[in-house]
Design an enzyme around this catalytic site. Structure first.
Site, PDB file in Angstrom:
ATOM      1  N   ASP A 114       0.850  -1.189   0.000  1.00 16.23           N
ATOM      2  CA  ASP A 114       0.000   0.000   0.000  1.00 16.23           C
ATOM      3  C   ASP A 114       0.894   1.250   0.000  1.00 16.23           C
ATOM      4  OD1 ASP A 114      -2.948   1.011   0.489  1.00 16.23           O
ATOM      5  OD2 ASP A 114      -1.764   2.009   2.030  1.00 16.23           O
ATOM      6  N   HIS A 160      -7.168  -6.418  -0.781  1.00 13.22           N
ATOM      7  CA  HIS A 160      -6.092  -5.461  -0.579  1.00 13.22           C
ATOM      8  C   HIS A 160      -5.066  -5.901   0.459  1.00 13.22           C
ATOM      9  CE1 HIS A 160      -4.194  -1.571  -0.679  1.00 13.22           C
ATOM     10  NE2 HIS A 160      -4.379  -1.386   0.616  1.00 13.22           N
TER      11      HIS A 160
END
Length: 343
Positions: free
Chosen positions: A102, A301
């Site tokens: 991320d 994610h």
């Protein structure tokens, strides 16, 4: 101390940084994203240490037990890269393998561009390398949002999103973790809090599960909650408030390519990969020494938490060849490079 991990502090780049480490061997720095902490790497720390690496996962600037400067500009990309450079030096090492997820992937990419001497091997999770564009990010935010809020634009106003998230930290963390995972899509309830109606708040668009997903225990959730109850969200959100500043500071990186051996991993259901589809498709061009790019089936994610075994296998196979090539030796099942120096 948790599961044999050593918790320590170092003074780097003007702040006191908390980190967790385990193992001996070539240094691997594990850089988390938003809203995370060192804890997202718990499965990788064990695997790397067992394979003969020194795994170090810091709470990055503004997170957890690491200091959180007040000024928004203290969280720009040069400071974030400077933190990693300082940590390598504080650890007494000369080089480090850098793996980020991320926002941690974005910072790792910049670190690889700015200090290739220090970071000769790179792993990116979830966020592909995004070369600097000619258009200021805030202009693109306006184009994306149109009639709706775009979360990165929504985060720009100081104080607003902090108040929302801190009203109920447990609900916020559970909603973000679940909504961005692969679970809602697999269960037929796709969640989208990246773009949401302007009549609602960010937190109103989080999807909450009836029960915790199998990859997230109550102990895990409580650890995250306790960290953000302590630190708050101001520091972590300030990373987003520097996106235009980062663009302005890095005009010299126009057209830059990452030349290090690089691995890219993400979940096939990760919304970031969809948002960054052009950058994902262009990875082979922008990262000429790309070892592999792979999407893990039915994962979202939080890929290193949702599918730790698969992620660990890819990382260890990648490092087995990359580190040994830099050390001048043949790839084998265990690293033979001297700790902290790969070539």
């Amino acid at each position: 101390m948790m599961n044999g991990f050593q918790e320590k502090f170092a003074y780097v780049n003007g702040i006191r940084m908390h980190y967790v480490e385990r193992g001996t061997g070539p240094l691997v720095l594990l850089c988390h994203g938003w809203p995370e902490s060192w804890y997202v790497w718990r499965w990788q720390i064990d695997a790397l240490a067992a394979a003969g690496y020194r795994a170090v996962a810091p709470d990055q600037r503004g997170y957890g037990l690491t200091e959180a400067p007040e000024a928004i500009e203290a969280y720009d990309i040069l400071n974030l890269v400077g933190d990693l450079v300082g940590l390598v030096k504080a650890l007494g090492e000369e080089q480090a393998i850098l793996i980020g997820h991320d926002w941690g992937a974005a910072v790792a990419a910049y670190a690889a561009l700015l200090r290739p001497d220090l970071f000769p091997v790179l792993g990116l999770l979830s966020v592909p390398y995004m070369p600097r564009r000619p258009v200021r990010p805030s202009v693109r935010f306006a184009q994306i949002a149109q009639e709706c809020h775009f979360y990165q634009d929504y985060f720009q106003l100081p104080g607003r999103i902090e108040r929302e998230l801190e009203e109920d930290v447990r609900r916020s963390m559970l909603g973000i973790l679940y909504s961005a995972s692969g679970d809602p899509v697999v269960k037929g309830q796709p969640a989208n809090f990246a773009i949401f109606p302007k009549s609602t708040r960010f937190v109103d668009n989080l999807t909450l599960p009836d029960e915790l997903p199998r990859w997230l225990t109550e102990t895990d959730l409580q650890y995250f909650v306790a960290q953000f109850e302590r630190s708050g969200f101001r520091g972590p959100i300030n990373w987003y408030r520097n996106i235009d500043r980062n663009w302005a500071l890095t005009s010299f990186l126009d057209g830059a390519r990452i030349m290090q051996p690089t691995l890219f991993l993400a979940g096939e259901l990760d919304g970031v990969v969809k948002m960054a589809a052009k950058d994902y498709d262009a990875l082979e061009s922008n990262v000429p020494n790309l070892w592999k790019k792979h999407l893990i089936a039915k994962a979202g994610h939080w890929v290193q938490q949702e599918r730790p075994d698969e992620v660990n296998e890819f990382i260890l196979n990648f490092l087995a060849g990359s580190v040994h090539a830099l050390a001048g030796g043949a790839a084998e099942s265990q690293p033979k490079a001297p700790a902290g120096k790969f070539r």
